[in-house]
Motif scaffolding. Structure first.
Motif, short mmCIF file in Angstrom:
data_model
loop_
_atom_site.label_atom_id
_atom_site.label_comp_id
_atom_site.label_asym_id
_atom_site.label_seq_id
_atom_site.Cartn_x
_atom_site.Cartn_y
_atom_site.Cartn_z
N ARG A 176 35.14 33.14 41.93
CA ARG A 176 35.74 33.95 42.98
C ARG A 176 34.89 35.17 43.31
O ARG A 176 34.45 35.37 44.43
CB ARG A 176 37.14 34.40 42.58
CG ARG A 176 37.73 35.38 43.58
CD ARG A 176 39.12 35.81 43.23
NE ARG A 176 39.29 37.21 43.62
CZ ARG A 176 40.33 37.69 44.28
NH1 ARG A 176 41.28 36.89 44.66
NH2 ARG A 176 40.41 38.97 44.56
N GLU A 177 34.63 36.00 42.29
CA GLU A 177 34.03 37.30 42.59
C GLU A 177 32.55 37.20 42.92
O GLU A 177 32.09 37.72 43.92
CB GLU A 177 34.25 38.24 41.40
CG GLU A 177 35.70 38.67 41.24
CD GLU A 177 36.19 39.54 42.40
OE1 GLU A 177 35.47 40.48 42.77
OE2 GLU A 177 37.28 39.27 42.93
N LYS A 219 30.56 40.82 51.67
CA LYS A 219 30.98 39.82 50.69
C LYS A 219 32.50 39.64 50.71
O LYS A 219 33.02 38.52 50.65
CB LYS A 219 30.54 40.24 49.29
CG LYS A 219 30.45 39.07 48.34
CD LYS A 219 30.28 39.50 46.90
CE LYS A 219 31.63 39.55 46.24
NZ LYS A 219 31.59 39.96 44.85
N PHE A 234 38.81 44.80 36.66
CA PHE A 234 38.29 44.33 35.38
C PHE A 234 38.39 45.41 34.32
O PHE A 234 38.66 45.12 33.15
CB PHE A 234 36.86 43.83 35.54
CG PHE A 234 36.76 42.74 36.56
CD1 PHE A 234 37.61 41.63 36.47
CD2 PHE A 234 35.89 42.81 37.63
CE1 PHE A 234 37.57 40.63 37.43
CE2 PHE A 234 35.85 41.81 38.58
CZ PHE A 234 36.69 40.72 38.48
N ILE A 294 35.82 36.47 50.91
CA ILE A 294 37.00 36.28 50.05
C ILE A 294 38.29 36.42 50.86
O ILE A 294 39.20 35.59 50.76
CB ILE A 294 36.98 37.32 48.89
CG1 ILE A 294 35.80 37.01 47.96
CG2 ILE A 294 38.29 37.33 48.13
CD1 ILE A 294 35.64 37.97 46.81
N PHE A 323 37.34 33.40 37.20
CA PHE A 323 37.67 34.45 38.16
C PHE A 323 36.41 35.24 38.53
O PHE A 323 36.12 35.48 39.69
CB PHE A 323 38.75 35.37 37.58
CG PHE A 323 39.39 36.26 38.60
CD1 PHE A 323 40.50 35.84 39.30
CD2 PHE A 323 38.86 37.51 38.88
CE1 PHE A 323 41.09 36.65 40.27
CE2 PHE A 323 39.43 38.33 39.84
CZ PHE A 323 40.56 37.90 40.53
N LEU A 324 35.65 35.61 37.50
CA LEU A 324 34.48 36.46 37.74
C LEU A 324 33.39 35.75 38.52
O LEU A 324 32.75 36.34 39.38
CB LEU A 324 33.88 36.92 36.41
CG LEU A 324 34.62 38.06 35.75
CD1 LEU A 324 33.99 38.38 34.40
CD2 LEU A 324 34.55 39.30 36.64
#
Lengths: 427, 430
Positions: free
Chosen positions: B297-298, A133, A82, A137, B293-294
């Motif tokens: 997903r995240e 976590k 990010f 994913i 996305f944030l």
């Protein structure tokens, strides 16, 4: 910095090995808005057993890829993906069987972005919570891969060809294997594999190359580290363990990949030469200009996604050819017959000269693709060869050399075939 | 980089970018046709049939030998869907003349133009063997859409969501019309399309635009030009088909589910603020710093990917996500909640700046890629817009928060599609 000039293709590659062992390659392109940088560790999904001091350490499948995901966490709570995206860069990363690469492309603030890249990849920060976590994913990513026929056909082929080599297993591991990964595993592997002596930084940018070296010195540890020793298991026999594997999936027509084990040449120019010999040989034999491809296409045995290539990873090399076909066995047999003809008669000179000419043009056009060029440069660092020497090799390599490569490898007993069939109706 | 736009023949336009920075040259020729169910498959097969042989180079052997001699130049058949316009033709990349110090463009353009206007025929008809084989390849390609579940789920969504509009037709056409392709009928269709289609030609490379124009005008001088299709374009529907969102579900033997959601961009398409729409999409789901996305997903680990994209030709926003089947309700709720957040202005100035930087950087990077420039200018020509990537980047940098909120408030959800995996978790195929 050492400077290698290739006037024929209008490129200069700047090379340096820093005091900490980091190998640096820079190509300057002042006419372009865009810059691309990749910072890579010589560490991939296949590097699972390695020596640490006097001990050999075994790690679960999927650690390199898991580490790639977690490296983006920074100690200040921010996420490098990010941070770079907010700065307008386009960051990403990938893990193959043999390398982990972090990269970004940007059109402004290149120096700052490069600093961010070097900082986050060299700063491990993992917590049990964040590791847990990520298991969710990556679990999704693994499941997505299981539905991907291209991936299944590849892994199945590797399982046919190799008895022990970790290339038999998925780079991402399995849901079970990644459940064994802890923050300690990640810290240990980062320490072993992400020291500058085991890494490469390859950049295409408008900055002077010395400036890139200065930034790397400023951001990275000053001391070199040991280059880890990897164990890929017992030496593999030249023949496949199994000739064929077929499974059914939700696909419209059979997807196939055939493969042959190739002994990788020693690092340095011999390795680059082997890569280019294989490329020319496979283009001449089975490329879209070849008689073999055109016959198969006209007869409806292959589609235009048919292709042949080499795969180097985990200490092994594999010749691959595949695509979609209603009759993969026949494609295999025709490929073998064409190779047999080359063994008997050699490669046609005129065809070979055209192939050489076409390969030159393809590589030349590739110099405009910064991402591809940087990744090729990373491979050249770890393979210890000067990449752009390939243009001279394209002139030097003889049709006899290529014919010998094909005749020596493409024989019936050496080939394994992996096929994904459509799910049968009665099932 | 200097851009010139010239009409070479009636309805045949050349966009030429003169630049010396690339080693790669690029040439594309696109016939613009209206996307309809009846003609899509015939249009889709045409460039593949034409690519099989011309009067100059009658078969694949002759073509590949000639292209290999031209430093391995590539001529690919191209079939693209831009809204309800089906663009068919050729896309070619080659070593730029300057990079190899000898002419490549002129001989290459000669072959591209011959393929387009002088195909290898038999008794005046497109060759039956070429047509039959390429019809079968097209059928394989249409059936092969299910092999990539991610793009397949989005295609199914648009088919179902736009079932009353031509947009539901795939750029490849469908199995039924593809199966009915016949060489005699295809020949008639070819002559019609060739004479009546507006044509967009794109060149990027080191030759001067006037030289490129002269070479192409010469090569195309015998191209038939009749009465042109004058009504080619896309019908933009502003509202949803039904008052309530329509839900569709299909099953497939896969482990991971694929969720696809479609919105109409709404009334704003009357006079769209395109930079604002792009920034809205980037804030919502179009880039790494986006809400989808944030959060999806995240933060919530509900999926491996979740993103949105726009079709500005048709006025749509499409969200696509890969999820575990049991996460369906949560993922769907979160995707809607994040849109509501954008509508309510619940995003920071940093989020907005990041979205703008991401878009602007993509656009400026396009200036460094002949392929990206080709696709940018073809799309621009169809939208009737004239700004170059750098100018659009500058417009995007000026977009303000209120414009993004307005764009978000205008979109209307039309349909949700779920491709439900039926494979048990431990029943992996590997």
């Amino acid at each position: 910095m050492e400077q290698f000039e290739y006037p024929r293709v209008g490129e200069t590659v700047y090379c340096e090995t820093l005091e900490n062992g980091l190998r640096l390659r820079v190509v300057c392109k002042p006419d372009f808005q865009r810059s691309f940088a990749v910072f890579a560790a010589n560490y991939g999904g296949g590097d699972r057993r390695f020596r640490l001091g006097d001990d050999w350490i075994d790690t679960p499948a999927g650690v390199a890829h898991f580490l790639e995901h977690k490296m983006f966490d920074m100690p200040d709570g921010d996420d490098a993906l990010f941070a770079l995206s907010r700065a307008g860069a386009e960051p990403n990363a990938f893990t193959s069987s043999d390398i982990t690469a972090y990269h970004f492309e940007c059109t402004r603030d290149f120096e700052d972005n490069l600093r961010t890249l070097l900082r986050f990849v060299s700063t491990p920060y993992f917590t049990p919570e964040s590791v847990q976590k990520e298991q969710g994913i990556i679990g999704q990513e693994i499941r997505m891969g299981e539905d991907d026929p291209d991936y299944a056909v590849y892994v199945n082929l590797m399982q046919c060809l190799y008895a022990h080599n970790p290339i038999r297993e998925s780079v991402a591991g399995t849901v079970e294997s990644i459940a064994e990964i802890t923050s300690e595993t990640l810290y240990a592997c980062h320490k072993v594999f992400y020291n500058p002596s085991n890494m490469a930084l390859c950049v295409v940018c408008a900055l002077p190359p010395e400036r890139v070296a200065e930034i790397a010195r400023e951001m990275l540890p000053a001391a070199p580290g040991p280059v880890p020793e990897i164990d890929y298991g017992p030496a593999e026999a030249p023949l496949p363990c199994r000739a064929e594997k077929r499974v059914e999936m939700a696909v419209s027509a059979p997807q196939f990949l055939l493969g042959v084990k190739v002994t990788p040449a020693e690092k340095g120019l011999p390795l680059l030469r082997q890569k280019i010999v294989a490329e020319l040989a496979l283009r001449a034999l089975a490329g879209h200009s070849s008689k073999l491809y055109q016959d198969l296409y006209k007869e409806g045995l292959v589609t235009d996604d048919f292709g042949a290539d080499m795969d180097y990873a985990s200490g092994v090399a594999t010749l691959l050819a595949g695509g979609e076909s209603r009759d993969p066995e026949q494609v295999r047999d025709r490929l073998l017959a064409a190779a047999e003809q080359v063994r008997r008669d050699g490669l046609d000179r005129a065809v070979f000269e055209r192939t050489r000419h076409a390969a030159y043009g393809a590589w030349l056009r590739g110099l405009d693709r910064f991402d591809g060029m940087c990744i090729d440069l990373v491979d050249s660092v770890f393979g210890e060869y000067p990449l752009l020497e390939l243009f001279s090799l394209l002139d030097e390599i003889t049709p006899e050399e290529c014919a010998a490569f094909l005749a020596g490898h493409l024989t019936a007993e050496r080939v394994a075939l992996s096929v994904i069939d459509p799910v049968s109706k009665e099932a | 980089m200097q851009r010139t736009r010239t009409e070479l023949l009636p309805g045949v336009w050349l966009t030429a970018l003169h630049t010396e920075k690339f080693k790669t040259g690029c040439l594309s020729v696109s016939l613009l046709t209206q996307l309809t169910r009846e003609t899509a498959a015939m249009n889709a097969v045409l460039p593949f049939v034409l690519r099989r042989g011309s009067t100059r180079l009658p078969d694949m052997e002759a073509i590949s030998a000639a292209l290999d001699d031209l430093y391995g130049a590539v001529i690919s058949p191209a079939v693209r869907k831009l809204g309800e316009v089906q663009a068919i033709g050729f896309f070619s990349t080659f070593a730029d003349d300057r990079a190899v110090g000898e002419p490549v463009f002129a001989p290459l353009a000669r072959e591209v133009c011959a393929m387009l206007i002088a195909p290898n025929t038999h008794g005046g008809l497109l060759r039956q063997d070429y047509v039959t084989r390429e019809r079968d390849v097209l059928l394989d390609r249409i059936r092969g859409r299910i092999n990539d579940k991610r793009s397949y789920s989005v295609e199914r969504l648009t088919e179902l969501m736009c079932c009353y509009e031509d947009y539901s037709v795939s750029h490849l056409g469908d199995e039924e019309t593809a199966g009915a392709i016949h060489y005699q009928k295809l020949t008639r269709h070819y002559h019609e399309v060739l004479a009546a289609s507006p044509v967009e030609i794109f060149y990027c490379g080191s030759l001067a635009a006037k030289d490129v124009a002269r070479i192409l005008t010469d090569l195309l001088s015998s191209m038939p030009r009749g009465e042109l299709y004058d009504d080619i374009g896309t019908d933009i529907r502003m509202n949803a088909v039904e008052e309530d969102v329509r839900y569709f579900e299909e099953e497939m033997a896969v482990t991971q589910g694929k969720l696809a959601i479609g919105w109409r961009l709404g009334d704003q398409m009357d006079d769209p603020d395109l930079p604002a729409l792009r920034v809205f999409n980037a804030v919502y789901g179009g880039c790494v710093t986006s809400k989808l996305f944030l959060n999806v997903r995240e933060k919530l680990s509900l999926c491996y990917y979740a993103g949105s994209r726009l079709d500005l030709h048709k006025g749509l926003m499409l969200v696509s996500s890969g999820i575990e089947v049991e996460n369906y309700d949560r993922a769907l709720a979160e995707i809607f909640a994040q849109l509501d957040a954008v509508r309510a202005g619940d995003f920071t100035d940093d989020d907005l700046e990041a979205a703008k930087r991401c878009l602007a950087s993509d656009l400026r990077a396009a200036l460094d890629s002949p392929g990206a420039l080709e696709s940018y200018w073809l799309s621009r020509s169809l939208l009737g817009l004239d700004y170059d990537p750098a100018e659009l980047a500058a417009l995007i940098e000026e977009v303000e928060r209120a414009q993004v909120i307005a764009a978000a408030q205008s979109v209307v959800c039309d349909a949700v599609y779920f491709l439900r995996g039926t494979e048990a978790e431990d029943d992996g195929t590997v």
